[in-house]
Motif scaffolding. Sequence first.
Motif, PDB file in Angstrom:
ATOM      1  N   LEU A  17      42.179  27.617  43.442  1.00  0.00           N
ATOM      2  CA  LEU A  17      42.291  28.418  42.215  1.00  0.00           C
ATOM      3  C   LEU A  17      40.928  28.962  41.783  1.00  0.00           C
ATOM      4  O   LEU A  17      40.840  30.090  41.292  1.00  0.00           O
ATOM      5  CB  LEU A  17      42.933  27.600  41.094  1.00  0.00           C
ATOM      6  CG  LEU A  17      44.427  27.317  41.247  1.00  0.00           C
ATOM      7  CD1 LEU A  17      44.940  26.493  40.062  1.00  0.00           C
ATOM      8  CD2 LEU A  17      45.240  28.594  41.399  1.00  0.00           C
ATOM      9  N   ILE A  20      40.340  31.930  43.905  1.00  0.00           N
ATOM     10  CA  ILE A  20      41.149  33.059  43.440  1.00  0.00           C
ATOM     11  C   ILE A  20      40.476  33.709  42.235  1.00  0.00           C
ATOM     12  O   ILE A  20      40.400  34.931  42.139  1.00  0.00           O
ATOM     13  CB  ILE A  20      42.587  32.593  43.109  1.00  0.00           C
ATOM     14  CG1 ILE A  20      43.304  32.204  44.405  1.00  0.00           C
ATOM     15  CG2 ILE A  20      43.366  33.676  42.360  1.00  0.00           C
ATOM     16  CD1 ILE A  20      44.574  31.428  44.205  1.00  0.00           C
ATOM     17  N   ALA A  21      39.958  32.870  41.339  1.00  0.00           N
ATOM     18  CA  ALA A  21      39.235  33.413  40.184  1.00  0.00           C
ATOM     19  C   ALA A  21      38.016  34.210  40.643  1.00  0.00           C
ATOM     20  O   ALA A  21      37.731  35.288  40.111  1.00  0.00           O
ATOM     21  CB  ALA A  21      38.818  32.282  39.244  1.00  0.00           C
ATOM     22  N   PRO A  55      42.422  30.191  52.274  1.00  0.00           N
ATOM     23  CA  PRO A  55      41.656  30.798  51.180  1.00  0.00           C
ATOM     24  C   PRO A  55      40.172  31.081  51.430  1.00  0.00           C
ATOM     25  O   PRO A  55      39.712  32.172  51.090  1.00  0.00           O
ATOM     26  CB  PRO A  55      41.866  29.827  50.014  1.00  0.00           C
ATOM     27  CG  PRO A  55      43.226  29.263  50.275  1.00  0.00           C
ATOM     28  CD  PRO A  55      43.265  29.097  51.776  1.00  0.00           C
ATOM     29  N   LEU A 133      46.499  36.633  47.640  1.00  0.00           N
ATOM     30  CA  LEU A 133      46.203  35.946  46.381  1.00  0.00           C
ATOM     31  C   LEU A 133      47.448  35.254  45.833  1.00  0.00           C
ATOM     32  O   LEU A 133      47.365  34.123  45.329  1.00  0.00           O
ATOM     33  CB  LEU A 133      45.644  36.933  45.353  1.00  0.00           C
ATOM     34  CG  LEU A 133      44.236  37.467  45.648  1.00  0.00           C
ATOM     35  CD1 LEU A 133      43.858  38.552  44.645  1.00  0.00           C
ATOM     36  CD2 LEU A 133      43.213  36.347  45.639  1.00  0.00           C
ATOM     37  N   ALA A 134      48.580  35.915  45.934  1.00  0.00           N
ATOM     38  CA  ALA A 134      49.822  35.312  45.435  1.00  0.00           C
ATOM     39  C   ALA A 134      50.188  34.068  46.244  1.00  0.00           C
ATOM     40  O   ALA A 134      50.526  33.022  45.663  1.00  0.00           O
ATOM     41  CB  ALA A 134      50.958  36.334  45.485  1.00  0.00           C
ATOM     42  N   SER A 136      48.186  32.207  48.023  1.00  0.00           N
ATOM     43  CA  SER A 136      47.171  31.179  47.764  1.00  0.00           C
ATOM     44  C   SER A 136      47.410  30.505  46.419  1.00  0.00           C
ATOM     45  O   SER A 136      47.252  29.287  46.288  1.00  0.00           O
ATOM     46  CB  SER A 136      45.767  31.794  47.797  1.00  0.00           C
ATOM     47  OG  SER A 136      45.473  32.281  49.080  1.00  0.00           O
ATOM     48  N   THR A 137      47.796  31.289  45.417  1.00  0.00           N
ATOM     49  CA  THR A 137      48.095  30.729  44.097  1.00  0.00           C
ATOM     50  C   THR A 137      49.278  29.773  44.180  1.00  0.00           C
ATOM     51  O   THR A 137      49.250  28.681  43.604  1.00  0.00           O
ATOM     52  CB  THR A 137      48.380  31.851  43.078  1.00  0.00           C
ATOM     53  OG1 THR A 137      47.223  32.700  42.994  1.00  0.00           O
ATOM     54  CG2 THR A 137      48.709  31.290  41.708  1.00  0.00           C
ATOM     55  N   MET A 138      50.308  30.180  44.914  1.00  0.00           N
ATOM     56  CA  MET A 138      51.483  29.304  45.051  1.00  0.00           C
ATOM     57  C   MET A 138      51.120  28.012  45.775  1.00  0.00           C
ATOM     58  O   MET A 138      51.542  26.921  45.367  1.00  0.00           O
ATOM     59  CB  MET A 138      52.615  30.033  45.775  1.00  0.00           C
ATOM     60  CG  MET A 138      53.259  31.118  44.937  1.00  0.00           C
ATOM     61  SD  MET A 138      54.753  31.820  45.657  1.00  0.00           S
ATOM     62  CE  MET A 138      54.129  32.621  47.111  1.00  0.00           C
ATOM     63  N   ALA A 140      48.132  26.568  45.980  1.00  0.00           N
ATOM     64  CA  ALA A 140      47.274  25.767  45.113  1.00  0.00           C
ATOM     65  C   ALA A 140      48.094  25.087  44.020  1.00  0.00           C
ATOM     66  O   ALA A 140      47.879  23.909  43.712  1.00  0.00           O
ATOM     67  CB  ALA A 140      46.191  26.648  44.488  1.00  0.00           C
ATOM     68  N   THR A 141      49.027  25.812  43.455  1.00  0.00           N
ATOM     69  CA  THR A 141      49.882  25.249  42.409  1.00  0.00           C
ATOM     70  C   THR A 141      50.716  24.097  42.960  1.00  0.00           C
ATOM     71  O   THR A 141      50.874  23.065  42.294  1.00  0.00           O
ATOM     72  CB  THR A 141      50.791  26.349  41.822  1.00  0.00           C
ATOM     73  OG1 THR A 141      49.949  27.405  41.328  1.00  0.00           O
ATOM     74  CG2 THR A 141      51.658  25.817  40.704  1.00  0.00           C
TER      75      THR A 141
END
Length: 150
Positions: A17, A20-21, A55, A133-134, A136-138, A140-141
Amino acid sequence: QITNVDLIAGLTGIAVLCGIALSLSGMRIIIRPVSLLIAGISAGLMGTITAVGVPPMALLYQYEPAKRARAMQNAFFFWGMCTSVSALTWQGLITAKHLTFAASLLPAIALGLLASLPLAKRMERQSIRPYALALSTMAATALIGRLIFG
């Protein structure tokens, strides 16, 4: 109770995350031997420990032309996977049973590749950055969720 594996997974999710930021901040990391080494080591460790190794390399190649980014990342992940499998085999964590199972998945891989061709052709000229990014966000979550919810 939180296990070491859950803690490592959660910390990896937090690191993803943060990446991603960084990506959304617009900061560009120049592709140089040092940045490749750092991203490669990070991706290798993250990939081996949590199966989420993309990532760090995606951050490096996010502004490169899609064709170059795909080629470089595919080469990187091929050699990284070979290294991880070799290390895990050396430690006795991959046996003939695992390799037989992996080989049994080859027809499904071939079908998946065949099924993906129309979508791949349609997306060839588009940026893969939003999708990376999407995803990777999923991922990481999910890792952070594993830490929180067990």
